[in-house]
Write an enzyme that holds these catalytic residues in place. Structure first.
Site, PDB file in Angstrom:
ATOM      1  N   ASP A   1       8.807 -32.808   9.380  1.00 54.12           N
ATOM      2  CA  ASP A   1      10.306 -32.385   8.505  1.00 54.12           C
ATOM      3  C   ASP A   1      11.235 -33.589   8.926  1.00 54.12           C
ATOM      4  OD1 ASP A   1       8.608 -30.073   8.473  1.00 54.12           O
ATOM      5  OD2 ASP A   1       9.990 -28.876  10.354  1.00 54.12           O
ATOM      6  N   ALA A   2      11.053 -34.457   9.567  1.00 58.60           N
ATOM      7  CA  ALA A   2      12.119 -35.256  10.097  1.00 58.60           C
ATOM      8  C   ALA A   2      11.902 -35.467   9.045  1.00 58.60           C
ATOM      9  CB  ALA A   2      11.763 -36.031  11.728  1.00 58.60           C
TER      10      ALA A   2
ATOM     11  N   TYR B   1      10.938 -35.406   6.114  1.00 63.20           N
ATOM     12  CA  TYR B   1      11.428 -34.938   4.984  1.00 63.20           C
ATOM     13  C   TYR B   1      13.624 -34.766   4.807  1.00 63.20           C
ATOM     14  CZ  TYR B   1      12.117 -31.170   1.275  1.00 63.20           C
ATOM     15  OH  TYR B   1      12.614 -30.247  -0.025  1.00 63.20           O
TER      16      TYR B   1
ATOM     17  N   SER C   1       8.790  -1.650 -17.172  1.00 63.44           N
ATOM     18  CA  SER C   1       7.573  -1.288 -15.480  1.00 63.44           C
ATOM     19  C   SER C   1       6.697  -0.430 -15.390  1.00 63.44           C
ATOM     20  CB  SER C   1       9.111  -0.266 -14.344  1.00 63.44           C
ATOM     21  OG  SER C   1       9.349   1.261 -15.972  1.00 63.44           O
ATOM     22  N   LEU C   2       6.333  -0.246 -14.685  1.00 63.64           N
ATOM     23  CA  LEU C   2       5.155   0.631 -14.360  1.00 63.64           C
ATOM     24  C   LEU C   2       4.929   1.753 -14.491  1.00 63.64           C
ATOM     25  CD1 LEU C   2       3.509  -2.245 -11.889  1.00 63.64           C
ATOM     26  CD2 LEU C   2       2.857  -2.283 -14.429  1.00 63.64           C
TER      27      LEU C   2
ATOM     28  N   GLU D   1      -4.163  -6.744  -8.530  1.00 59.03           N
ATOM     29  CA  GLU D   1      -2.784  -7.190  -7.890  1.00 59.03           C
ATOM     30  C   GLU D   1      -1.927  -6.478  -6.546  1.00 59.03           C
ATOM     31  OE1 GLU D   1       0.275  -9.019 -10.809  1.00 59.03           O
ATOM     32  OE2 GLU D   1      -2.049  -9.501 -11.925  1.00 59.03           O
TER      33      GLU D   1
ATOM     34  N   LYS E   1       1.190  -5.341  -4.981  1.00 58.19           N
ATOM     35  CA  LYS E   1       2.620  -4.965  -5.471  1.00 58.19           C
ATOM     36  C   LYS E   1       3.772  -4.785  -4.702  1.00 58.19           C
ATOM     37  CE  LYS E   1       4.476  -1.171  -7.994  1.00 58.19           C
ATOM     38  NZ  LYS E   1       6.318  -1.183  -7.770  1.00 58.19           N
TER      39      LYS E   1
ATOM     40  N   ASP F   1       6.713  -5.508  -2.383  1.00 58.40           N
ATOM     41  CA  ASP F   1       7.848  -4.735  -2.320  1.00 58.40           C
ATOM     42  C   ASP F   1       9.561  -5.936  -2.325  1.00 58.40           C
ATOM     43  OD1 ASP F   1       9.657  -2.244  -2.966  1.00 58.40           O
ATOM     44  OD2 ASP F   1       8.767  -1.957  -1.055  1.00 58.40           O
TER      45      ASP F   1
ATOM     46  N   ARG G   1      15.877  -7.958 -13.308  1.00 57.73           N
ATOM     47  CA  ARG G   1      15.484  -7.684 -14.484  1.00 57.73           C
ATOM     48  C   ARG G   1      16.758  -6.592 -14.993  1.00 57.73           C
ATOM     49  NH1 ARG G   1      13.962  -1.736 -14.277  1.00 57.73           N
ATOM     50  NH2 ARG G   1      12.213  -1.436 -15.707  1.00 57.73           N
TER      51      ARG G   1
ATOM     52  N   GLU H   1       8.198 -11.412  -8.291  1.00 61.64           N
ATOM     53  CA  GLU H   1       8.794 -11.032  -7.729  1.00 61.64           C
ATOM     54  C   GLU H   1       9.828 -11.566  -6.608  1.00 61.64           C
ATOM     55  OE1 GLU H   1       8.623  -8.092  -8.719  1.00 61.64           O
ATOM     56  OE2 GLU H   1       9.146  -6.601  -6.807  1.00 61.64           O
TER      57      GLU H   1
ATOM     58  N   TYR I   1       3.609 -12.768 -10.808  1.00 60.33           N
ATOM     59  CA  TYR I   1       2.373 -12.636 -11.510  1.00 60.33           C
ATOM     60  C   TYR I   1       2.676 -12.216 -13.420  1.00 60.33           C
ATOM     61  CZ  TYR I   1       6.833  -8.809 -11.616  1.00 60.33           C
ATOM     62  OH  TYR I   1       7.703  -8.372 -11.787  1.00 60.33           O
TER      63      TYR I   1
ATOM     64  N   LYS J   1      -4.445  -4.027 -13.966  1.00 64.31           N
ATOM     65  CA  LYS J   1      -4.189  -4.922 -15.210  1.00 64.31           C
ATOM     66  C   LYS J   1      -5.304  -5.263 -16.106  1.00 64.31           C
ATOM     67  CE  LYS J   1       0.574  -6.730 -13.628  1.00 64.31           C
ATOM     68  NZ  LYS J   1       0.603  -7.879 -13.818  1.00 64.31           N
TER      69      LYS J   1
ATOM     70  N   LYS K   1      -0.031   3.330  -6.118  1.00 63.98           N
ATOM     71  CA  LYS K   1       1.222   3.251  -5.130  1.00 63.98           C
ATOM     72  C   LYS K   1       0.346   4.063  -3.739  1.00 63.98           C
ATOM     73  CE  LYS K   1       5.238   3.125  -5.308  1.00 63.98           C
ATOM     74  NZ  LYS K   1       6.152   3.376  -6.423  1.00 63.98           N
TER      75      LYS K   1
ATOM     76  N   CYS L   1      21.074  10.955  34.578  1.00 69.49           N
ATOM     77  CA  CYS L   1      19.743  10.601  34.638  1.00 69.49           C
ATOM     78  C   CYS L   1      19.091  12.382  34.586  1.00 69.49           C
ATOM     79  CB  CYS L   1      18.980  10.199  35.812  1.00 69.49           C
ATOM     80  SG  CYS L   1      17.179   9.702  35.415  1.00 69.49           S
TER      81      CYS L   1
ATOM     82  N   CYS M   1      16.124  12.331  37.183  1.00 70.73           N
ATOM     83  CA  CYS M   1      16.574  12.625  38.563  1.00 70.73           C
ATOM     84  C   CYS M   1      18.185  12.856  39.236  1.00 70.73           C
ATOM     85  CB  CYS M   1      16.042  11.519  39.745  1.00 70.73           C
ATOM     86  SG  CYS M   1      17.996   9.922  39.529  1.00 70.73           S
TER      87      CYS M   1
ATOM     88  N   CYS N   1      19.525   3.859  34.551  1.00 65.95           N
ATOM     89  CA  CYS N   1      19.900   5.445  35.464  1.00 65.95           C
ATOM     90  C   CYS N   1      20.313   4.678  37.440  1.00 65.95           C
ATOM     91  CB  CYS N   1      18.149   5.976  35.682  1.00 65.95           C
ATOM     92  SG  CYS N   1      17.785   7.002  37.397  1.00 65.95           S
TER      93      CYS N   1
ATOM     94  N   CYS O   1      14.429   7.217  41.884  1.00 67.40           N
ATOM     95  CA  CYS O   1      14.229   8.248  40.790  1.00 67.40           C
ATOM     96  C   CYS O   1      12.627   7.856  40.253  1.00 67.40           C
ATOM     97  CB  CYS O   1      15.077   7.744  39.243  1.00 67.40           C
ATOM     98  SG  CYS O   1      14.868   8.024  37.662  1.00 67.40           S
TER      99      CYS O   1
HETATM  100  S1  IVH Z   1       3.952  -6.108 -13.858  1.00 64.34           S
HETATM  101  C1  IVH Z   1       4.959  -4.952 -17.346  1.00 64.34           C
HETATM  102  N1  IVH Z   1       2.926  -6.923 -11.338  1.00 64.34           N
HETATM  103  O1  IVH Z   1       7.112  -3.779  -9.987  1.00 64.34           O
HETATM  104  C2  IVH Z   1       4.310  -5.242 -15.588  1.00 64.34           C
HETATM  105  N2  IVH Z   1       4.806  -6.009 -10.792  1.00 64.34           N
HETATM  106  O2  IVH Z   1       7.218  -0.887 -10.753  1.00 64.34           O
HETATM  107  C3  IVH Z   1       5.991  -5.200 -15.084  1.00 64.34           C
HETATM  108  N3  IVH Z   1       5.959  -5.714  -8.973  1.00 64.34           N
HETATM  109  O3  IVH Z   1       9.623  -4.308 -11.495  1.00 64.34           O
HETATM  110  C4  IVH Z   1       5.479  -5.478 -13.517  1.00 64.34           C
HETATM  111  N4  IVH Z   1       4.216  -6.923  -7.634  1.00 64.34           N
HETATM  112  O4  IVH Z   1       9.456  -6.103  -9.776  1.00 64.34           O
HETATM  113  C5  IVH Z   1       3.840  -6.117 -11.925  1.00 64.34           C
HETATM  114  N5  IVH Z   1       1.490  -7.593  -9.257  1.00 64.34           N
HETATM  115  C6  IVH Z   1       2.698  -7.025  -9.814  1.00 64.34           C
HETATM  116  C7  IVH Z   1       4.583  -6.388  -9.355  1.00 64.34           C
HETATM  117  C8  IVH Z   1       5.109  -5.897  -9.874  1.00 64.34           C
HETATM  118  C9  IVH Z   1       5.390  -5.732  -7.859  1.00 64.34           C
HETATM  119  C10 IVH Z   1       7.310  -4.912  -9.193  1.00 64.34           C
HETATM  120  C11 IVH Z   1       8.130  -5.403 -10.571  1.00 64.34           C
HETATM  121  C12 IVH Z   1       8.033  -4.204 -11.233  1.00 64.34           C
HETATM  122  C13 IVH Z   1       7.964  -3.051 -10.464  1.00 64.34           C
HETATM  123  C14 IVH Z   1       7.352  -1.968 -11.356  1.00 64.34           C
END
Ligand code: IVH
Length: 676
Positions: A36-37, A39, A85-86, A117, A119, A121, A140, A177, A229, A294, A318, A412, A415, A430, A436
């Site tokens: 680190d130093a 860097y 979205s999914l 993959e 998912k 959060d 997004r 993400e 992703y 996918k 999920k 308490c 006791c 306490c 106690c």
């Molecule tokens: S694919 C068309 N891959 O999940 C495909 N999404 O519920 C769109 N997310 O908005 C997303 N890991 O924020 C994809 N491996 C992954 C993901 C992922 C997390 C999130 C992403 C998306 C949300 C959809």
């Protein structure tokens, strides 16, 4: 300022690529290449050159990662391709339905290959690279328009500011993400708690809050990471044929991709991948809320297309939620081994993080106030990883009219001794100590420990048994045990029983300080016990001393004095002491040295040259009178002895109004006490 020489320009380029390389090794490969130093040195060299030659500044320079304190407004950005979205599958049937629909649309009887993959959060982001440089990053938003967060994204170390390699397209958009790993989240929240600021409910909110900062210097201090992703290239001829290959490509460009990613043939292997990842969930350093399947082939993805806002070629399976709503039915207080009185929420049972939860810790009264918890409240419960369930938020809109506020009990719950909360401390305790039941084992263990009364053979195992069988309620009961009582216990032979009785017997005449220490009064360690013993001489005198008298003892401040007072004020503790006396325990009185040591509690400083004594001799004599001899002068200094040519210490003493005496006065004083 002069123009940069060609060498300077070359050096700047060299530093940037070296720093990029090491950043990549550190944050993407988890494989640091230099200390680190080193860097930091290179980083500072680049910073200096950029400051000296502003015309060399560049948005994709590694120095930009520290952020800027200028406030940015997040301009609207229209996504070139909507950020979809999914759809979700919540069980096996729904996943099988998805797979069936895919095969029907593709008119395929064969198993379809999927990429599985985790998912993550966090938050989806879109990153644009032009000629290999990061030019725009966006959230997004609603999927069609998001916000420009380029300045904040630049601060995330795992986001490349320049793409690596030679096959970089002119224009490319990488999506992924941004998330906050668990450890960083915990550290951030505890820092915010310390600063008295609002904490984040979960890592996703923390990541969102961090990306929404107006000053990118704040974002730069937040532990964010990014994992890619998907990739969308304008020049489609550069795209590989599969999702899997495109992620390998993105990785070569310098992005982090998820190491848990794998391929699965058919829905059966998808379900196995789901189970496997679910098993791993709690051990991962970041939070995931499911697994994304996918369709691997991109031509299939194209053929399948989209419905409304979600692709037909992907689905999120999920995991059980880690946050749920439930109701606080009551708040009870538990007493721990050390007397800590901890509020615990009794909950309407709720399934969260894979288990049914009916209790959650509330830590302490500060936490209850911070969250504004009332009995009857609807709250968010979070159980993530294998950590204990926590109340993270109250839904104020759902508070019923008869919601009750939570008060710290005065007594308490175990006791009935007073509950004490020392100012400035979060934890209430306490004061029952020895008495106690909740603290009994700990109190006995401490009493018998080597540094206290050193009762050989009375280990944790026997303490557990004696207390659980109700043979010993307080330490006084130890002295009533007979060999006959003990041999009745399983696995206690005649010999061990009589050895133990003898060991207990040997502890009947402790010196006062050991006995004081053995009582387990909070914050009274060996040194304080010794000071108390030599200052007061008898236990009775300690027990009767008021706060002022206690504070006069070296080592004892207001907090310790408070603990001592509350210990002796408890009727139970006095009763236990009586019982000890009755059982024949005689703590020896100590010679009161407080009276004999006239400088007890004082701090003296020696400065300048002494003629009749050496410094060491003077120090020894002052210490013999009970003074502490310190090296520097402060407001707390009692007296400064100034020899010849005394300098800054004397000046400081005069400035602070500290008493000063010359060598002769010191000699007179020492004579008076027969020390010369
Ligand atoms: S694919 C068309 N891959 O999940 C495909 N999404 O519920 C769109 N997310 O908005 C997303 N890991 O924020 C994809 N491996 C992954 C993901 C992922 C997390 C999130 C992403 C998306 C949300 C959809």
């Amino acid at each position: 300022m002069s123009k940069p020489s060609p060498d300077t320009i070359k050096r700047v380029e060299e530093l940037r690529s070296t720093l990029d390389e090491h950043n990549y090794r550190y944050y993407v490969l988890d494989d640091p290449g230099i200390p680190d130093a080193e860097y930091d040195r290179l980083f500072r060299e680049l910073q200096k050159l950029e400051a000296d030659y502003p015309e060399l500044a560049s948005d994709d320079s590694p120095t930009r990662r520290v952020g800027s304190s200028a406030e940015t407004s997040f301009e609207e950005v229209i996504h070139r391709l909507p950020m979809l979205s999914l759809d979700n599958a919540f069980n096996e049937d729904e996943l099988r339905d998805f797979d069936r629909r895919v095969r029907e649309r593709l008119s395929s009887d064969e198993d379809v290959e999927y990429v599985c993959e985790p998912k993550l959060d966090g938050l989806a982001v879109s990153l644009h690279y032009e000629q290999g440089s990061l030019t725009r990053a966006a959230t997004r938003g609603d999927g069609y328009a998001g916000e420009d967060i380029t300045a904040n994204i630049r601060t995330i170390p795992s986001v490349p500011l320049r793409l690596r390699g030679n096959d970089v397209p002119d224009l490319v958009e990488v999506r992924g993400e941004v998330y906050m790993p668990r450890a960083g989240f915990e550290a951030l929240n505890s820092r915010l708690t310390d600063q008295g600021e609002k904490t984040f409910v979960n890592p996703r909110n923390a990541a969102a809050g961090s990306l929404r900062q107006k000053k990118s210097t704040v974002t730069a201090r937040r532990p964010l990471e990014m994992c890619a992703y998907s990739v969308a290239v304008t020049d489609e001829s550069l795209l590989p044929d599969t999702q899997w290959e495109s992620l390998q490509q993105v990785q070569r460009w310098g992005f982090r991709i998820n190491p848990e990613m794998r391929k699965a043939l058919g829905v059966g292997e998808c379900l196995a991948a789901y189970e496997e990842l679910m098993q791993k969930r709690d051990t991962l350093p970041y939070e995931i809320d499911g697994i994304v399947f996918k369709v691997n082939r991109l031509d299939y993805q194209e053929a399948l297309g989209f419905v409304s806002r979600a692709p037909r070629w992907a689905i999120a399976h999920k995991f059980p939620a880690q946050e749920e709503l439930t109701v606080i039915e009551d708040v009870e207080f538990q007493v721990g081994r050390t007397g800590a009185v901890t509020p615990v929420a009794r909950l309407k049972p709720v399934f969260v993080g894979g288990v049914t939860v009916s209790n959650a810790t509330l830590h302490n009264m500060d936490e209850i106030r911070r969250l504004d918890v009332h009995i009857g409240d609807t709250v968010f419960i979070r159980r993530a990883g294998d950590v204990i369930p926590k109340v993270v938020k109250v839904v104020l809109e759902k508070r019923p009219e008869n919601a009750e506020s939570v008060e710290l009990p005065k007594q308490c719950p175990v006791c009935d001794s007073d509950v004490i909360q020392i100012e400035g401390e979060a934890i209430a305790r306490c004061s029952g100590g020895l008495f106690c039941p909740a603290q009994r084992k700990e109190a006995i263990r401490h009493y018998a420990s080597r540094k206290a009364l050193d009762i050989e053979g009375l280990g944790d195992k026997w303490i557990d048994i004696l207390v659980d069988q109700d043979m010993v309620k307080t330490v006084a009961d130890l002295y009533l045990l007979t060999t006959a009582d003990l041999t009745r216990l399983e696995r206690m032979g005649e010999k061990s029983a009589s050895n133990l009785v003898a060991a207990i017997d040997r502890s009947r005449e402790p010196v006062l300080w050991r006995f004081l220490y053995a009582l387990g009064i909070r914050e009274v360690g060996e040194a304080t016990a010794k000071s108390l013993a030599s200052h007061f001489g008898t236990l009775e005198a300690v027990a009767e001393a008021d706060e002022e008298a206690l504070i006069a003892v070296p080592d004892v401040g207001p907090i310790v004095a408070g603990h001592i007072r509350s210990f002796f004020e408890q009727v139970h503790n006095r009763e236990t002491l009586d019982a000890l006396r009755e059982a024949g325990v005689r703590w020896q009185e100590e010679e009161i040295t407080a009276g004999a040591k006239p400088l007890q509690g004082q701090t003296w400083v020696l400065t300048g040259t002494l003629t009749e004594l050496t410094r060491d001799e003077a120090r020894e004599k002052l210490e013999a009178l009970g003074a502490k001899v310190a090296g520097s002068v402060s407001k707390k200094t009692t007296c400064v002895v100034a020899g010849e040519a005394a300098g800054s210490k004397l000046a400081k003493a005069e400035q602070l109004g500290v008493q000063v005496m010359d060598e002769q006065a010191l000699l007179d004083m020492l004579k008076e006490h027969d020390l010369l």
